[in-house]
Scaffold this active site. Structure first.
Site, PDB file in Angstrom:
ATOM      1  N   ASP A  16       0.833  -1.202   0.000  1.00  0.00           N
ATOM      2  CA  ASP A  16       0.000   0.000   0.000  1.00  0.00           C
ATOM      3  C   ASP A  16       0.871   1.258   0.000  1.00  0.00           C
ATOM      4  O   ASP A  16       1.932   1.282   0.632  1.00  0.00           O
ATOM      5  CB  ASP A  16      -0.900  -0.012   1.230  1.00  0.00           C
ATOM      6  CG  ASP A  16      -2.039   0.988   1.134  1.00  0.00           C
ATOM      7  OD1 ASP A  16      -2.321   1.466   0.012  1.00  0.00           O
ATOM      8  OD2 ASP A  16      -2.642   1.295   2.170  1.00  0.00           O
ATOM      9  N   THR A  62     -10.546  -6.797  -5.824  1.00  0.00           N
ATOM     10  CA  THR A  62     -11.746  -6.627  -6.644  1.00  0.00           C
ATOM     11  C   THR A  62     -12.283  -5.208  -6.523  1.00  0.00           C
ATOM     12  O   THR A  62     -12.920  -4.692  -7.451  1.00  0.00           O
ATOM     13  CB  THR A  62     -12.837  -7.628  -6.202  1.00  0.00           C
ATOM     14  OG1 THR A  62     -13.088  -7.473  -4.800  1.00  0.00           O
ATOM     15  CG2 THR A  62     -12.406  -9.057  -6.472  1.00  0.00           C
ATOM     16  N   GLU A  63     -12.002  -4.538  -5.396  1.00  0.00           N
ATOM     17  CA  GLU A  63     -12.442  -3.157  -5.215  1.00  0.00           C
ATOM     18  C   GLU A  63     -11.620  -2.165  -6.041  1.00  0.00           C
ATOM     19  O   GLU A  63     -12.067  -1.035  -6.293  1.00  0.00           O
ATOM     20  CB  GLU A  63     -12.370  -2.770  -3.733  1.00  0.00           C
ATOM     21  CG  GLU A  63     -13.396  -3.455  -2.848  1.00  0.00           C
ATOM     22  CD  GLU A  63     -13.001  -4.860  -2.429  1.00  0.00           C
ATOM     23  OE1 GLU A  63     -11.851  -5.274  -2.731  1.00  0.00           O
ATOM     24  OE2 GLU A  63     -13.828  -5.544  -1.804  1.00  0.00           O
ATOM     25  N   ASN A  64     -10.432  -2.577  -6.469  1.00  0.00           N
ATOM     26  CA  ASN A  64      -9.558  -1.669  -7.225  1.00  0.00           C
ATOM     27  C   ASN A  64     -10.092  -1.345  -8.620  1.00  0.00           C
ATOM     28  O   ASN A  64      -9.588  -0.428  -9.286  1.00  0.00           O
ATOM     29  CB  ASN A  64      -8.150  -2.250  -7.355  1.00  0.00           C
ATOM     30  CG  ASN A  64      -7.361  -2.217  -6.064  1.00  0.00           C
ATOM     31  OD1 ASN A  64      -6.441  -3.002  -5.855  1.00  0.00           O
ATOM     32  ND2 ASN A  64      -7.714  -1.302  -5.163  1.00  0.00           N
ATOM     33  N   ARG A  67     -10.865   2.299  -9.574  1.00  0.00           N
ATOM     34  CA  ARG A  67      -9.838   3.302  -9.874  1.00  0.00           C
ATOM     35  C   ARG A  67      -9.968   3.776 -11.326  1.00  0.00           C
ATOM     36  O   ARG A  67     -10.614   3.129 -12.150  1.00  0.00           O
ATOM     37  CB  ARG A  67      -8.451   2.709  -9.633  1.00  0.00           C
ATOM     38  CG  ARG A  67      -8.181   2.378  -8.175  1.00  0.00           C
ATOM     39  CD  ARG A  67      -6.768   1.904  -7.953  1.00  0.00           C
ATOM     40  NE  ARG A  67      -6.497   1.675  -6.540  1.00  0.00           N
ATOM     41  CZ  ARG A  67      -5.310   1.355  -6.047  1.00  0.00           C
ATOM     42  NH1 ARG A  67      -4.279   1.205  -6.874  1.00  0.00           N
ATOM     43  NH2 ARG A  67      -5.142   1.173  -4.755  1.00  0.00           N
ATOM     44  N   SER A 187      -8.331  -4.908   4.829  1.00  0.00           N
ATOM     45  CA  SER A 187      -8.999  -4.532   3.576  1.00  0.00           C
ATOM     46  C   SER A 187      -9.480  -5.729   2.757  1.00  0.00           C
ATOM     47  O   SER A 187      -9.142  -5.859   1.571  1.00  0.00           O
ATOM     48  CB  SER A 187      -8.066  -3.653   2.731  1.00  0.00           C
ATOM     49  OG  SER A 187      -7.785  -2.440   3.401  1.00  0.00           O
TER      50      SER A 187
END
Length: 231
Positions: A16, A62-64, A67, A187
């Site tokens: 990160d 999967t949340e990326n 972006r 996360s």
């Protein structure tokens, strides 16, 4: 490091801070990811030196997908370049390469490169480098349950079944989870597998996390007493 250092079998890292590193220097976010790739190389080198059996890296969640498209496409290009360029080094250092996650959503050219590298290094017996790509812990648990019940209708799922059907099946749970950049959460990462993992949080941004910082994390782990709920 001392001779009595306890070496974890499996170290996992949430990488990160690439974007913040780039922003602090007035650069585009992709430059942070490029510098972060050098940290991957450095940490893999130390893992090989220390004979750490598994090094897993949370590369893309999967949340990326939320972006900007430009950043995502830049990441795919960078990963493609890294996989192609590093295959020979992995073979030289006996590193086995694996990628785990929902790979069907990745660009075909990246899936092909990943498959070729995994095939080329499949017989390597040193450190296993596991790239967690398009992965999330909740997704992993759901897909494991769906697969189990599809193959075992009417049966009850046991703990051992979950271990078998997760994408990390056959890989020991992480002994040590490192997260860089000062954030102190996991996360949605390896929610099942990290039940008894030791956590190590550092303010260092991922592009600045190299061998000295990795050694500090290993030293901190070595000093901890792991009781797994026992006395």
């Amino acid at each position: 490091m001392g001779d009595n250092l306890k070496i974890p079998q499996h170290v996992s890292i949430i990488m990160d801070g690439n974007g913040r590193w780039a922003k602090s220097l007035g650069k585009e976010r992709i430059e942070g990811h490029k510098e972060g790739a050098e940290s991957v190389r450095a940490c893999l080198e130390l893992a090989v030196e220390m004979k750490i059996k598994y090094l897993s890296l949370f590369a893309f969640s999967t949340e990326n997908w939320g972006r900007p498209d430009e950043e995502i496409h830049g990441l795919w290009s960078l990963m493609l370049k890294s996989v192609v360029n590093e295959t020979s080094n992995m073979l030289k250092n006996h590193v086995r390469f694996m990628v785990l996650g929902n790979l069907e959503q990745l660009p075909e050219y990246l899936r092909i490169a990943v498959r070729d590298c995994m095939k080329a290094t499949a017989s390597c017996t040193g450190t296993t480098l596991v790239l967690m790509l398009n992965y999330s812990g909740k997704w992993d648990i759901v897909q494991a349950a769906n697969r189990f019940f599809a193959e075992n209708p009417g049966k009850t799922m046991e703990r051992e079944d979950m271990d078998k059907y997760l994408v990390t099946s056959g890989i020991p749970d992480p002994d040590l989870l490192i997260r860089t950049s000062g954030e102190e959460r996991i996360s949605n990462y390896m929610l099942w597998q990290t039940a008894y993992t030791e956590f190590y949080f550092t303010d260092i941004l991922w592009p600045d996390f190299r061998k000295p910082e990795f050694r500090l994390a290993l030293e901190a782990f070595s000093k901890r007493e792991r009781r797994f709920g026992k006395v």
